[in-house]
Design a protein around this motif. Structure first.
Motif, PDB file in Angstrom:
ATOM      1  N   UNK A  80      41.611  18.959 -27.833  1.00  0.00           N
ATOM      2  CA  UNK A  80      42.978  19.274 -28.278  1.00  0.00           C
ATOM      3  C   UNK A  80      43.616  20.355 -27.414  1.00  0.00           C
ATOM      4  N   UNK A  81      42.823  21.313 -26.955  1.00  0.00           N
ATOM      5  CA  UNK A  81      43.357  22.374 -26.094  1.00  0.00           C
ATOM      6  C   UNK A  81      43.925  21.786 -24.808  1.00  0.00           C
ATOM      7  N   UNK A  82      43.257  20.791 -24.258  1.00  0.00           N
ATOM      8  CA  UNK A  82      43.753  20.131 -23.047  1.00  0.00           C
ATOM      9  C   UNK A  82      45.057  19.409 -23.351  1.00  0.00           C
ATOM     10  N   UNK A  83      45.095  18.636 -24.435  1.00  0.00           N
ATOM     11  CA  UNK A  83      46.314  17.911 -24.795  1.00  0.00           C
ATOM     12  C   UNK A  83      47.476  18.868 -25.057  1.00  0.00           C
ATOM     13  N   UNK A  84      47.196  20.009 -25.665  1.00  0.00           N
ATOM     14  CA  UNK A  84      48.285  20.931 -25.996  1.00  0.00           C
ATOM     15  C   UNK A  84      48.850  21.624 -24.756  1.00  0.00           C
ATOM     16  N   UNK A  85      48.109  21.638 -23.665  1.00  0.00           N
ATOM     17  CA  UNK A  85      48.586  22.256 -22.426  1.00  0.00           C
ATOM     18  C   UNK A  85      49.495  21.322 -21.621  1.00  0.00           C
ATOM     19  N   UNK A  86      49.482  20.042 -21.941  1.00  0.00           N
ATOM     20  CA  UNK A  86      50.283  19.053 -21.206  1.00  0.00           C
ATOM     21  C   UNK A  86      51.728  19.096 -21.676  1.00  0.00           C
ATOM     22  N   UNK A  87      52.681  18.667 -20.869  1.00  0.00           N
ATOM     23  CA  UNK A  87      52.501  18.164 -19.503  1.00  0.00           C
ATOM     24  C   UNK A  87      52.304  19.315 -18.519  1.00  0.00           C
ATOM     25  N   UNK A  88      51.704  18.977 -17.401  1.00  0.00           N
ATOM     26  CA  UNK A  88      51.439  19.938 -16.347  1.00  0.00           C
ATOM     27  C   UNK A  88      52.520  19.854 -15.276  1.00  0.00           C
ATOM     28  N   UNK A  89      52.500  20.799 -14.381  1.00  0.00           N
ATOM     29  CA  UNK A  89      53.412  20.771 -13.234  1.00  0.00           C
ATOM     30  C   UNK A  89      53.077  19.552 -12.379  1.00  0.00           C
ATOM     31  N   UNK A  90      54.079  18.855 -11.827  1.00  0.00           N
ATOM     32  CA  UNK A  90      53.773  17.722 -10.939  1.00  0.00           C
ATOM     33  C   UNK A  90      52.852  18.142  -9.796  1.00  0.00           C
ATOM     34  N   UNK A  91      52.019  17.207  -9.362  1.00  0.00           N
ATOM     35  CA  UNK A  91      51.103  17.504  -8.261  1.00  0.00           C
ATOM     36  C   UNK A  91      51.881  17.747  -6.971  1.00  0.00           C
ATOM     37  N   UNK A  92      51.492  18.738  -6.198  1.00  0.00           N
ATOM     38  CA  UNK A  92      52.143  18.967  -4.909  1.00  0.00           C
ATOM     39  C   UNK A  92      51.930  17.773  -3.978  1.00  0.00           C
ATOM     40  N   UNK A  93      52.940  17.439  -3.208  1.00  0.00           N
ATOM     41  CA  UNK A  93      52.814  16.320  -2.263  1.00  0.00           C
ATOM     42  C   UNK A  93      51.701  16.579  -1.257  1.00  0.00           C
ATOM     43  N   UNK A  94      51.417  17.860  -0.974  1.00  0.00           N
ATOM     44  CA  UNK A  94      50.389  18.207   0.006  1.00  0.00           C
ATOM     45  C   UNK A  94      48.987  17.781  -0.452  1.00  0.00           C
ATOM     46  N   UNK A  95      48.818  17.473  -1.750  1.00  0.00           N
ATOM     47  CA  UNK A  95      47.523  17.002  -2.232  1.00  0.00           C
ATOM     48  C   UNK A  95      47.216  15.607  -1.700  1.00  0.00           C
ATOM     49  N   UNK A  96      48.235  14.853  -1.345  1.00  0.00           N
ATOM     50  CA  UNK A  96      48.029  13.529  -0.769  1.00  0.00           C
ATOM     51  C   UNK A  96      47.458  12.513  -1.739  1.00  0.00           C
ATOM     52  N   UNK A  97      47.688  12.694  -3.031  1.00  0.00           N
ATOM     53  CA  UNK A  97      47.190  11.749  -4.021  1.00  0.00           C
ATOM     54  C   UNK A  97      48.163  11.687  -5.192  1.00  0.00           C
ATOM     55  N   UNK A  98      48.101  10.597  -5.942  1.00  0.00           N
ATOM     56  CA  UNK A  98      48.987  10.496  -7.103  1.00  0.00           C
ATOM     57  C   UNK A  98      48.243  10.739  -8.416  1.00  0.00           C
ATOM     58  N   UNK A  99      46.954  11.091  -8.327  1.00  0.00           N
ATOM     59  CA  UNK A  99      46.149  11.415  -9.507  1.00  0.00           C
ATOM     60  C   UNK A  99      45.089  12.437  -9.113  1.00  0.00           C
ATOM     61  N   UNK A 100      44.818  13.340 -10.045  1.00  0.00           N
ATOM     62  CA  UNK A 100      43.795  14.347  -9.809  1.00  0.00           C
ATOM     63  C   UNK A 100      42.945  14.444 -11.067  1.00  0.00           C
ATOM     64  N   UNK A 101      41.640  14.232 -10.914  1.00  0.00           N
ATOM     65  CA  UNK A 101      40.733  14.346 -12.051  1.00  0.00           C
ATOM     66  C   UNK A 101      40.047  15.700 -11.980  1.00  0.00           C
ATOM     67  N   UNK A 102      40.097  16.399 -13.104  1.00  0.00           N
ATOM     68  CA  UNK A 102      39.579  17.761 -13.188  1.00  0.00           C
ATOM     69  C   UNK A 102      38.548  17.828 -14.292  1.00  0.00           C
ATOM     70  N   UNK A 103      37.553  18.656 -14.079  1.00  0.00           N
ATOM     71  CA  UNK A 103      36.534  18.925 -15.093  1.00  0.00           C
ATOM     72  C   UNK A 103      36.734  20.370 -15.550  1.00  0.00           C
ATOM     73  N   UNK A 104      36.875  20.554 -16.842  1.00  0.00           N
ATOM     74  CA  UNK A 104      37.042  21.892 -17.410  1.00  0.00           C
ATOM     75  C   UNK A 104      35.870  22.163 -18.344  1.00  0.00           C
ATOM     76  N   UNK A 105      35.371  23.382 -18.311  1.00  0.00           N
ATOM     77  CA  UNK A 105      34.257  23.768 -19.166  1.00  0.00           C
ATOM     78  C   UNK A 105      34.747  24.831 -20.147  1.00  0.00           C
TER      79      UNK A 105
END
Length: 66
Positions: free
Chosen positions: A36-61
């Motif tokens: 729920x903490x992850x869902x409540x933080x959304x939406x996030x800032x759009x990914x920077x174009x410099x990342x060169x991808x349209x999706x980013x998978x993150x692992x949070x502990x």
């Protein structure tokens, strides 16, 4: 309690997709709270174009306090 690992995918627009508890802390209530903490933080800032991808998978502990 043990740490809880959650993965999430952020799209190029900052939208959240595919939130999953991948390592349970052993307490279902705390696992749900981490998710729920992850869902409540959304939406996030759009990914920077410099990342060169349209999706980013993150692992949070999450490490619950005592």
């Amino acid at each position: 309690s043990q740490p809880i690992a959650v993965t999430m995918t952020i799209t190029e627009t900052g939208a959240l997709e595919d939130v999953r508890v991948v390592e349970s802390g052993g307490v279902p209530l705390l696992d749900s709270a981490a998710q729920r903490a992850v869902y409540s933080a959304a939406p996030f800032t759009p990914l920077p174009m410099s990342y060169g991808t349209n999706r980013l998978t993150i692992r949070a502990v999450f490490r619950p306090g005592t």
